[in-house]
Design a protein around this motif. Structure first.
Motif, PDB file in Angstrom:
ATOM      1  N   GLU A 225      56.154  46.129  36.792  1.00 19.33           N
ATOM      2  CA  GLU A 225      56.569  47.293  37.584  1.00 19.33           C
ATOM      3  C   GLU A 225      55.368  48.199  37.863  1.00 19.33           C
ATOM      4  OE1 GLU A 225      60.281  48.716  36.988  1.00 19.33           O
ATOM      5  OE2 GLU A 225      59.948  50.284  38.477  1.00 19.33           O
ATOM      6  N   ARG A 226      54.571  48.451  36.816  1.00 16.53           N
ATOM      7  CA  ARG A 226      53.475  49.415  37.040  1.00 16.53           C
ATOM      8  C   ARG A 226      52.386  48.799  37.894  1.00 16.53           C
ATOM      9  NH1 ARG A 226      52.650  52.150  31.223  1.00 16.53           N
ATOM     10  NH2 ARG A 226      51.054  53.292  32.339  1.00 16.53           N
ATOM     11  N   ARG A 227      52.078  47.526  37.631  1.00 16.08           N
ATOM     12  CA  ARG A 227      51.033  46.899  38.468  1.00 16.08           C
ATOM     13  C   ARG A 227      51.540  46.741  39.896  1.00 16.08           C
ATOM     14  NH1 ARG A 227      46.285  44.996  35.831  1.00 16.08           N
ATOM     15  NH2 ARG A 227      45.697  44.298  37.908  1.00 16.08           N
ATOM     16  N   GLY A 228      52.824  46.379  40.059  1.00 18.77           N
ATOM     17  CA  GLY A 228      53.354  46.204  41.427  1.00 18.77           C
ATOM     18  C   GLY A 228      53.296  47.507  42.187  1.00 18.77           C
ATOM     19  N   ALA A 229      53.712  48.582  41.495  1.00 19.87           N
ATOM     20  CA  ALA A 229      53.672  49.887  42.171  1.00 19.87           C
ATOM     21  C   ALA A 229      52.239  50.208  42.575  1.00 19.87           C
ATOM     22  CB  ALA A 229      54.212  50.948  41.214  1.00 19.87           C
ATOM     23  N   ALA A 230      51.314  49.938  41.656  1.00 14.92           N
ATOM     24  CA  ALA A 230      49.907  50.231  41.975  1.00 14.92           C
ATOM     25  C   ALA A 230      49.455  49.376  43.146  1.00 14.92           C
ATOM     26  CB  ALA A 230      49.057  49.934  40.743  1.00 14.92           C
ATOM     27  N   PHE A 231      49.863  48.100  43.110  1.00 16.41           N
ATOM     28  CA  PHE A 231      49.429  47.190  44.190  1.00 16.41           C
ATOM     29  C   PHE A 231      49.911  47.704  45.540  1.00 16.41           C
ATOM     30  CE2 PHE A 231      48.485  43.455  46.447  1.00 16.41           C
ATOM     31  CZ  PHE A 231      49.604  43.052  47.137  1.00 16.41           C
ATOM     32  N   MET A 232      51.148  48.231  45.561  1.00 21.10           N
ATOM     33  CA  MET A 232      51.690  48.687  46.853  1.00 21.10           C
ATOM     34  C   MET A 232      51.024  49.969  47.314  1.00 21.10           C
ATOM     35  SD  MET A 232      55.703  47.938  46.803  1.00 21.10           S
ATOM     36  CE  MET A 232      56.320  46.505  45.990  1.00 21.10           C
ATOM     37  N   GLN A 233      50.554  50.761  46.330  1.00 23.24           N
ATOM     38  CA  GLN A 233      49.949  52.022  46.747  1.00 23.24           C
ATOM     39  C   GLN A 233      48.430  51.894  46.773  1.00 23.24           C
ATOM     40  OE1 GLN A 233      51.615  54.283  43.673  1.00 23.24           O
ATOM     41  NE2 GLN A 233      53.671  54.179  44.504  1.00 23.24           N
ATOM     42  N   LYS A 234      47.916  50.689  46.879  1.00 20.50           N
ATOM     43  CA  LYS A 234      46.485  50.422  47.022  1.00 20.50           C
ATOM     44  C   LYS A 234      45.700  51.056  45.881  1.00 20.50           C
ATOM     45  CE  LYS A 234      44.478  49.802  51.027  1.00 20.50           C
ATOM     46  NZ  LYS A 234      44.805  48.355  51.117  1.00 20.50           N
ATOM     47  N   ARG A 235      46.241  51.006  44.671  1.00 14.89           N
ATOM     48  CA  ARG A 235      45.432  51.432  43.526  1.00 14.89           C
ATOM     49  C   ARG A 235      45.497  50.329  42.485  1.00 14.89           C
ATOM     50  NH1 ARG A 235      49.278  53.284  39.853  1.00 14.89           N
ATOM     51  NH2 ARG A 235      51.258  53.895  40.821  1.00 14.89           N
ATOM     52  N   LEU A 236      44.869  50.539  41.350  1.00 18.49           N
ATOM     53  CA  LEU A 236      44.651  49.421  40.450  1.00 18.49           C
ATOM     54  C   LEU A 236      45.750  49.274  39.434  1.00 18.49           C
ATOM     55  CD1 LEU A 236      40.876  49.051  39.642  1.00 18.49           C
ATOM     56  CD2 LEU A 236      42.506  47.339  40.407  1.00 18.49           C
ATOM     57  N   GLY A 237      46.274  50.385  38.906  1.00 13.59           N
ATOM     58  CA  GLY A 237      47.278  50.219  37.876  1.00 13.59           C
ATOM     59  C   GLY A 237      46.605  49.926  36.545  1.00 13.59           C
ATOM     60  N   PRO A 238      47.393  49.867  35.468  1.00 11.08           N
ATOM     61  CA  PRO A 238      46.785  49.776  34.134  1.00 11.08           C
ATOM     62  C   PRO A 238      46.047  48.462  33.940  1.00 11.08           C
ATOM     63  CG  PRO A 238      49.162  49.450  33.991  1.00 11.08           C
ATOM     64  CD  PRO A 238      48.869  49.803  35.418  1.00 11.08           C
TER      65      PRO A 238
END
Lengths: 348, 97, 177, 119
Positions: free
Chosen positions: A30-43
């Protein structure tokens, strides 16, 4: 007697272990997917690709101090997260992870609670889900959490109606309540490329059930009751460390249980593609493990769909949300039921 | 199976005690619900012991009646609470106003 | 046999908690647990459909309704200044014991005939074929009863203000006719 | 047999949640200072009791859910008994009557604007 106990324990461990074990992974996706969609890296700091980040979160929840606010009702305050978790785990008892397979000399049914009312029991147990939320709102004894709990429960309750109409429509199409018979009915192909899944038999019921899953597990775009910008995180406002984590786990397990129901009814359950019925009806152990793997793959796709929808759709306003539940989805569900009944009646 | 007969009788009488003994209206409705569940259990036991399947159907109809009863009972309690700001049986003794 | 006693004890504990608890929310929670253990008893007695319906309707909708109403009506203001009258307690326990004694006596006399199980097939389609052959009329009348309950609940709870508005609209229309 | 496995399943679920809570209360730090009952630093002091008068619509949704849920659950025996019922027209007639009465109730709700939230 001893062997039966072993079998029960193995089944419980497998059926409880799958969602609970996969929980950190799901949070990570969930956190990486959200980051991926918002063009950021995530944890990605803790461990390779940040895979140990959820474990760090779990450890953090373990070690945080149990803040017990004074104005809170002690019995319900501590009972609510436990009830939420237990009620979220209950539907998993009736959901099979594979077909009944031959092992150690006798057929083993892979679900804990073998009854020919599988779908109905799983659905009835998920109807209890709004109990943990209500008691949490009542237990934490402040206006925001009570209002949040009332809103979350009213929303879950009103979407459960359209959910139950689509479940009744699917039970009518398969004319059985038993999950194994339902999955077996979804074998085979039409014009040998469309698989005979419930989704293609009843697309309207599938849509209703999908929307119902989002509303029932308080996921975006229906998470008004616990949206941070709405009423300060709703019913789990007063909860701190492990109790908040229990609510979090309960929500995810509830989501997994409902999406497995969705897969069983609409996407062919634990058979990956309907080509598997060539094998004799006595299913050996490796095939059963393969079925478990296919079910896990389908659940993973569903989880990714949840994450995908969460970061694309905006949140509903509360009256629009309730109007959608009562004035739009319920008539569609009833109409879909009437049309299927008339269609089946006039067809034969 | 025979212990369930005593359980059904006990649930019914406990509900009876509760309806008489309790002070506020919601608890009375709760104990009425307990009496209804005692009766439903007795219906199932009779359907099992006499072999007459209609008794189990009667349980479904008792559930419907108890659902309607709870629905209307709680609506009346809400209406009473909005008018009189109390649901205690001692304060609602006056019929007139 | 051990499971019967185990389930009975749990139900009795929750029923006592329901009746003798000080706070109403605790008794609502006890009602939910009683209904769930009753669903387990129904399943153990072999009627699977009834236990599923019990979980869904009784435990899943009615008990939630009770907690909803309890959240709407705040009971805390009544809690402290209510003294329990001793006479009422004595009378109610007396009536309960009398009724329980009569029922226990009746059950005790013909316990042998009662506890024999001659239900031939307890399967669901036998139950449903009976429902839709001999008991078709109650099946239809149930919806009429539910319709009456829906109308009654809405009329009782919607405030008079809303009904008054409808009358005024009617008066406004009249001169045009 | 499945009854015993269900009871074991529920017991394991309860112990799991109890153990999780137990671990955190053991491991968590114990800072027993009275400061716990004051509000988080930027919060406003709570005013009045929590359960003030809430909107009637919440209650009305729950009550209408109960009544419609009973109707939909009543449909389930019909759906299961349709396949092997002797004559289908009799069953269909019952279904039409059942749905007509349910729709009358539903239309009454929509017209009476009982569940309209915005005013």
């Amino acid at each position: 007697m001893f062997e039966m106990m072993i079998e029960i324990l193995i089944k419980t461990v497998v059926i409880l272990g799958l969602p609970l074990g996969a929980l950190p992974l799901i949070i990570h996706v969930e956190r990486r997917g959200a980051a991926f969609m918002q063009k950021r890296l995530g944890p990605n700091r803790v461990g390779p690709f940040g895979l140990f980040q959820p474990l760090a979160d779990v450890a953090k929840f373990m070690f945080k101090e149990e803040v017990h606010p004074a104005h809170v009702r002690p019995f319900f305050y501590t009972a609510a997260p436990m009830i939420a978790l237990i009620v979220a785990i209950l539907p998993l008892a009736c959901i099979p992870v594979a077909a009944p397979f031959e092992a150690f000399g006798r057929t083993i049914f892979p679900e804990v609670f073998r009854s020919d009312m599988g779908i109905f029991f799983a659905f009835a147990a998920s109807a209890l889900g709004s109990y943990g939320i209500l008691l949490a709102g009542w237990g934490s004894n402040n206006k925001y959490s009570m209002l949040g709990a009332l809103r979350a429960c009213a929303q879950m309750v009103s979407y459960e109606l359209s959910l139950s109409t689509s479940v009744v429509a699917m039970i009518f199409v398969f004319s059985t309540n038993d999950i194994h018979v339902m999955v077996a009915a979804q074998q085979g192909y039409w014009f040998n490329f469309i698989p005979k899944w419930g989704f293609f038999m009843q697309p309207v019921a599938a849509m209703l059930f999908l929307v119902g899953i989002f509303a029932e597990s308080n996921r975006l775009p229906f998470d008004l009751a616990e949206g941070e910008s709405e009423i300060v995180a709703g019913y789990h406002l007063e909860y701190s460390s492990m109790k908040f984590a229990l609510f979090f786990m309960a929500e995810y397990i509830h989501m997994i249980a409902l999406s497995t129901l969705f897969i069983i009814m609409f996407f062919g359950g634990y058979n990956l593609l309907p080509g598997l019925e060539l094998i004799a009806d006595k299913i050996p152990l490796p095939i059963a493990l393969f079925q478990v793997a296919s079910l896990v793959v389908k659940i993973a796709l569903m989880v990714w769909f949840f994450v995908w929808v969460r970061w694309t759709l905006p949140r509903f306003r509360y009256d629009k949300l309730m109007d959608l539940g009562w004035e739009r989805l319920l008539p569609i569900g009833i109409a879909n039921l009437i049309v299927t009944v008339l269609f089946v009646y006039f067809r034969n | 199976m025979s212990i369930y007969y005593y359980l059904a009788a006990f649930l019914f009488c406990l509900g009876l005690l509760g309806t008489i003994f309790k002070k506020d209206l919601i608890s009375i409705l709760l104990c009425l619900e307990l009496m209804m569940s005692g009766v439903a259990l007795l219906f199932i036991l009779f359907s099992k012991s006499t072999g007459f399947l209609g008794a189990q159907l009667m349980v479904i109809f008792t559930m419907i009646i108890s659902a309607c009863e709870v629905a209307i009972g709680l609506s009346l309690i809400i209406a009473l609470y909005r008018k009189k700001q109390t649901i205690y049986t001692d304060d609602i003794k006056i019929i007139t106003e | 046999m051990a499971i019967d006693i185990f389930l009975t004890i749990i139900t009795v504990i929750f029923a006592l908690m329901l009746v003798f608890s000080k706070r109403t929310v605790v008794s609502a929670f006890a009602l939910l647990m009683t209904l769930l253990t009753l669903a387990l008893i129904y399943f153990q007695l072999g009627s699977i459909f009834l236990s599923a319906v019990q979980v869904l309707i009784n435990a899943g909708a009615i008990a939630i309704l009770f907690v909803f109403v309890m959240m709407l009506i705040n009971l805390e203001q009544f809690q402290n200044n209510r003294e329990k009258s001793k006479i009422k307690l004595v009378i109610s326990t007396f009536t309960m014991l009398v009724v329980l004694g009569v029922l226990a006596l009746v059950i005790n006399n013909n316990i042998e005939t009662l506890s024999v199980n001659n239900l031939t097939d307890n399967s669901m389609n036998a139950l449903f074929s009976k429902l839709f052959s001999t008991y078709f009329l109650p099946f239809e009348m149930a919806t009429v009863l539910l319709l009456a309950a829906i109308v009654a609940c809405i009329v009782i709870t919607t405030h008079e203000k809303q009904l008054v508005e409808e009358e005024t609209e009617l008066h406004k229309m009249e001169p045009k006719l | 047999m499945e009854f015993a496995s269900f009871v074991v399943f529920v017991i394991i679920a309860c112990t799991l949640s109890a153990v999780l809570l137990g671990i955190s209360s053991l491991l968590g730090q114990k800072r027993k200072i009275i400061r716990e009952n004051d509000i988080y630093e930027s919060g406003v002091n709570a005013v009045g009791s929590a359960s003030r008068q809430y909107d009637i619509k919440f209650y009305l949704t729950a009550i209408l859910f109960l009544l419609f849920d009973v109707e939909i659950v009543f449909l389930l025996p019909w759906v299961l008994a349709y396949k092997d019922s002797p004559n289908h027209d009799f069953m269909l007639g019952g279904f039409i009557f059942f749905m007509a009465i349910m729709l009358v109730g539903y239309i009454f709700i929509i017209n009476s604007k009982a569940l309209k939230w915005e005013e």
